[in-house]
Write a protein that holds these residues in place. Structure first.
Motif, PDB file in Angstrom:
ATOM      1  N   LEU A 225      21.235  54.917  49.412  1.00 55.62           N
ATOM      2  CA  LEU A 225      21.625  55.049  50.820  1.00 55.62           C
ATOM      3  C   LEU A 225      22.119  56.467  51.098  1.00 55.62           C
ATOM      4  CD1 LEU A 225      21.812  53.022  53.172  1.00 55.62           C
ATOM      5  CD2 LEU A 225      24.201  52.631  52.545  1.00 55.62           C
ATOM      6  N   ARG A 228      19.209  58.924  51.146  1.00 60.95           N
ATOM      7  CA  ARG A 228      18.484  58.853  52.421  1.00 60.95           C
ATOM      8  C   ARG A 228      19.271  59.519  53.538  1.00 60.95           C
ATOM      9  NH1 ARG A 228      17.265  52.650  53.002  1.00 60.95           N
ATOM     10  NH2 ARG A 228      16.297  53.232  54.974  1.00 60.95           N
ATOM     11  N   GLU A 232      18.285  62.650  55.994  1.00 60.42           N
ATOM     12  CA  GLU A 232      18.277  62.621  57.461  1.00 60.42           C
ATOM     13  C   GLU A 232      19.244  63.653  58.051  1.00 60.42           C
ATOM     14  OE1 GLU A 232      18.536  58.684  59.294  1.00 60.42           O
ATOM     15  OE2 GLU A 232      19.001  59.635  61.220  1.00 60.42           O
ATOM     16  N   ARG A 236      26.324  65.633  58.185  1.00 59.28           N
ATOM     17  CA  ARG A 236      27.160  64.525  58.616  1.00 59.28           C
ATOM     18  C   ARG A 236      27.849  63.866  57.428  1.00 59.28           C
ATOM     19  NH1 ARG A 236      30.706  62.403  60.152  1.00 59.28           N
ATOM     20  NH2 ARG A 236      30.988  60.744  61.679  1.00 59.28           N
TER      21      ARG A 236
ATOM     22  N   VAL B  95      24.847  60.094  63.950  1.00 56.83           N
ATOM     23  CA  VAL B  95      24.736  58.860  63.173  1.00 56.83           C
ATOM     24  C   VAL B  95      23.381  58.838  62.494  1.00 56.83           C
ATOM     25  CG1 VAL B  95      26.320  57.476  64.536  1.00 56.83           C
ATOM     26  CG2 VAL B  95      23.964  57.692  65.279  1.00 56.83           C
ATOM     27  N   TYR B  96      23.207  57.908  61.569  1.00 59.17           N
ATOM     28  CA  TYR B  96      21.941  57.830  60.847  1.00 59.17           C
ATOM     29  C   TYR B  96      21.004  56.861  61.543  1.00 59.17           C
ATOM     30  CZ  TYR B  96      24.010  60.812  57.472  1.00 59.17           C
ATOM     31  OH  TYR B  96      24.593  61.905  56.893  1.00 59.17           O
ATOM     32  N   ASN B  97      20.069  57.454  62.311  1.00 56.46           N
ATOM     33  CA  ASN B  97      19.170  56.661  63.136  1.00 56.46           C
ATOM     34  C   ASN B  97      18.247  55.766  62.332  1.00 56.46           C
ATOM     35  OD1 ASN B  97      19.669  57.308  65.968  1.00 56.46           O
ATOM     36  ND2 ASN B  97      19.233  59.404  65.313  1.00 56.46           N
ATOM     37  N   GLU B  98      17.889  56.208  61.126  1.00 56.95           N
ATOM     38  CA  GLU B  98      16.921  55.438  60.342  1.00 56.95           C
ATOM     39  C   GLU B  98      17.588  54.315  59.551  1.00 56.95           C
ATOM     40  OE1 GLU B  98      14.640  58.192  58.006  1.00 56.95           O
ATOM     41  OE2 GLU B  98      14.145  59.374  59.772  1.00 56.95           O
ATOM     42  N   LEU B  99      18.904  54.294  59.575  1.00 48.67           N
ATOM     43  CA  LEU B  99      19.617  53.237  58.858  1.00 48.67           C
ATOM     44  C   LEU B  99      20.137  52.201  59.850  1.00 48.67           C
ATOM     45  CD1 LEU B  99      21.757  55.400  56.381  1.00 48.67           C
ATOM     46  CD2 LEU B  99      19.472  54.480  56.025  1.00 48.67           C
TER      47      LEU B  99
END
Lengths: 384, 256
Positions: A225, A228, A232, A236, B95-99
């Protein structure tokens, strides 16, 4: 609190996935008894290329670091084993008495260099096969990922690494065998018994299965996680308290070690190693396998490496320009299937879906607003 | 809230930030005390986001110091600052759009962030309970397993607030938490922030004066990289310097 949230399981290994994996593994187990020696040797090689592709998938597919240097890690592992096999040639197979490899004599060396000599011993060679690529990756990774270098510049550095090492290995002919590399190595044997091609095949199959299982296990965890998330938006996640550089160095080093072992197993199969596998062209092939198979899918890159290898083998019989066919295939995939062949597999059959079942949605009336307290929307006049 | 007796959680001393010659912050001083809400307002380009960036080391501090519980954290690495207990929500939902929403919160959960602990981590009842709790507080329970990319802008803002909550920081820095929200969503966000304030110190940047009035205890007005005024809503609104800066601006008119 009986809610889907509380019932959620992060990582599961459902029956369906176990059955599918079992059938595929079984097919590979019975394969040696169905095909000839040429196919057996080809499939062994392609399984190793598949493992190499999976190792790149961890770095590129999951973490977003595009590397052309995976051929380098593969080859470093390969040289470690090649020295071992070369130094263990039986005396009658070595024109120079077995103490020093032929190419060193041709290049004027009279004594076996001290840093190569220990590779005669299996435990040393075994550790070098894993440790040399891993250490090389750890050092380069520490420089790259602790610095402010990012994105495409990292990729350029990997290209430079690949070119630099190719040049270096060619220039150090007395130690590396130059352009020819290390050839005519002995066969791999255990307790004086030469491992037959079928044995080598099963050793390679076991290793590739291990790489796939390890990659799957790692990427299903919180660690996956985090990879990934780095892919992305790496900024952050650092504000959530994660040391992004540490994660990148770790996955880079792990991936290099996995690639190195694949290279090490490649040498007894291939019977030689040369700077061809250090070069950018080979590194690019690994990238192509991952791109065509589908980044971040593990089985995609594995399948692509094996299928493309078979396509190449068939195409080679028809035309010398098999690279053209692979090139066209790459263009088609990049243009029309940007997420790779695995994205064509219907979602319900895909690995990620098999392994990560979505919880059944509960029919709950959606609240319009958070229920911290009862919000009483009053007619407010909004500024700006 | 009696400021004088409370402990200073965050102390900013003579902070200067420069971007290739442009002075974005010029000698900013600010104290944030335990359990209070500090609202930062100011025109565009006043340096509000830059101030928060400097605190979490997103922007390098040229001179001056940031102290957190008395410890100098100036220009420490972002992840170190985050681990100490400073949570940051960015202006655009970061934020993490793909999660899924769940995975976003899971990532943010307070705890060890090392590699091996992340590999071996088990999704325990306690963790799920905590995630359930923040999802409930932010009204996202029904979206828990939706990919964030499928959510509305306002919901994404809540996801990020939920992430900050999951971090369980002792100080929460919120950059325009209500940007792009409807009136109802804005109000609900104000209530969330008030509930957070019970256990955390909060620094919040806002444009919306209605919202500021809903939550504000102490307001700091930034203008051209420096603190222009400080005080309660009434004090700030009646401050002549503030009125001058905001003259003709809709924000202060709507609030006046």
């Amino acid at each position: 609190m009986s809610n889907v949230v509380m019932g959620y399981k992060q990582s599961t290994f459902p029956k369906k996935l176990a059955i599918v994996s079992g059938i595929i593994l079984l097919a590979f187990v019975i394969l040696p008894f169905m095909v000839g020696s040429f196919q057996l040797s080809l499939m062994s090689k392609l399984l190793l290329f598949g493992a190499l592709a999976v190792s790149l998938d961890l770095v590129w597919g999951f973490t977003g670091i595009l590397s052309f240097a995976h051929g380098v890690f593969f080859t470093l592992g390969g040289y470690a084993v090649a020295y071992y096999l070369k130094l263990n040639l039986s005396a009658e197979n070595n024109n120079y008495g077995g103490d020093i490899p032929d190419f060193m004599v041709w290049n004027g060396l009279e004594v076996l260099p001290w840093f190569i000599a220990p590779l005669k011993y299996f435990p040393v060679a075994f550790l070098a096969m894993i440790g040399v690529p891993a250490l090389f990756a750890y050092i380069t990774g520490s420089f790259i990922f602790r610095s402010k270098v990012s994105g495409v510049y990292i990729t350029i550095i990997t290209l430079a690494l690949s070119s630099a090492l190719t040049t270096f290995f060619i220039s150090q002919q007395a130690y590396t065998g130059g352009t020819n590399g290390i050839t005519d190595v002995s066969k791999l044997s255990v307790f004086g018994m030469v491992i037959p091609p079928v044995g080598l095949y099963f050793l390679i199959l076991a290793y590739t299965a291990f790489v796939v299982a390890l990659a799957w296990w790692l990427t299903q965890s919180n660690f996956g996680l985090i990879l990934r998330s780095i892919n992305e938006n790496e900024n952050r996640i650092s504000f959530l308290g994660y040391d992004v550089a540490q994660y990148k160095i770790f996955v880079w080093t792990l991936s290099a070690a996995l690639a190195g072992v694949a290279g090490g197993l490649f040498v007894p199969l291939n019977r030689f190693i040369s700077p061809v596998y250090l070069a950018v062209a080979f590194g690019t092939q690994v990238v192509i396998w991952v791109a065509i198979g589908g980044r971040g899918t593990i089985v995609g890159p594995l399948a692509a490496a094996m299928i493309l290898g078979q396509v190449q083998n068939s195409a080679e019989r028809v035309t010398q320009d098999w690279n053209l066919i692979v090139g066209i295939l790459l263009l088609v995939v990049v243009l029309f299937i940007p997420n790779g062949l695995m994205s064509l597999v219907p979602k319900k059959f895909s690995l990620s879906n098999l392994s990560k079942p979505k919880p059944m949605p509960e029919t709950v009336v959606k609240p319009v607003a958070p229920s911290v307290s009862e919000p009483q929307p009053e007619p407010v006049q909004r500024g700006s | 809230m009696t400021v004088a007796t409370a402990e200073s959680v965050l102390s900013i001393k003579d902070l200067n930030v420069e971007f290739s010659g442009f002075k974005a912050l010029k000698g900013v001083n600010l104290e944030v005390y335990d359990g209070e809400i500090v609202t930062i307002i100011g025109p565009n380009g006043a340096g509000k986001s830059t101030l928060l960036d400097a605190i979490v080391s997103k922007s390098p501090v040229a001179s001056g110091h940031v102290y957190y519980h008395g410890k100098d954290i100036t220009n420490k690495l972002p992840y170190e600052i985050a681990r100490m207990g400073i949570g940051r929500k960015f202006q655009n939902p970061n934020v993490y759009n793909e999660l899924t929403v769940f995975d976003n919160i899971l990532l943010a959960l307070k705890g060890t962030h090392g590699i091996f602990s992340s590999i071996m981590a088990k999704l325990t009842k306690a963790k799920k309970g905590k995630i359930y709790d923040v999802l409930e507080r932010t009204g996202l329970l029904d979206q828990a397993f939706d990919e964030v990319s499928s959510l509305s802008h306002g919901q994404k803002q809540w996801v990020e607030i939920a992430m900050v909550l999951a971090q369980d920081p002792s100080i929460v820095l919120l950059d325009e938490p209500t940007a792009g929200m409807t009136t109802e969503e804005t109000h609900a966000t104000g209530e969330i922030i008030k509930s957070i304030a019970k256990s955390h110190s909060i620094v919040v940047i806002e444009h919306d004066m209605e919202f500021v009035k809903q939550i504000a205890e102490r307001i700091v007005v930034l203008h051209q990289g420096a603190v222009l005024a400080e005080g309660s809503v009434q004090e700030v609104q009646s401050n002549p310097k503030v009125i001058e800066v905001y003259l003709g601006r809709e924000t202060i008119n709507a609030a006046a």
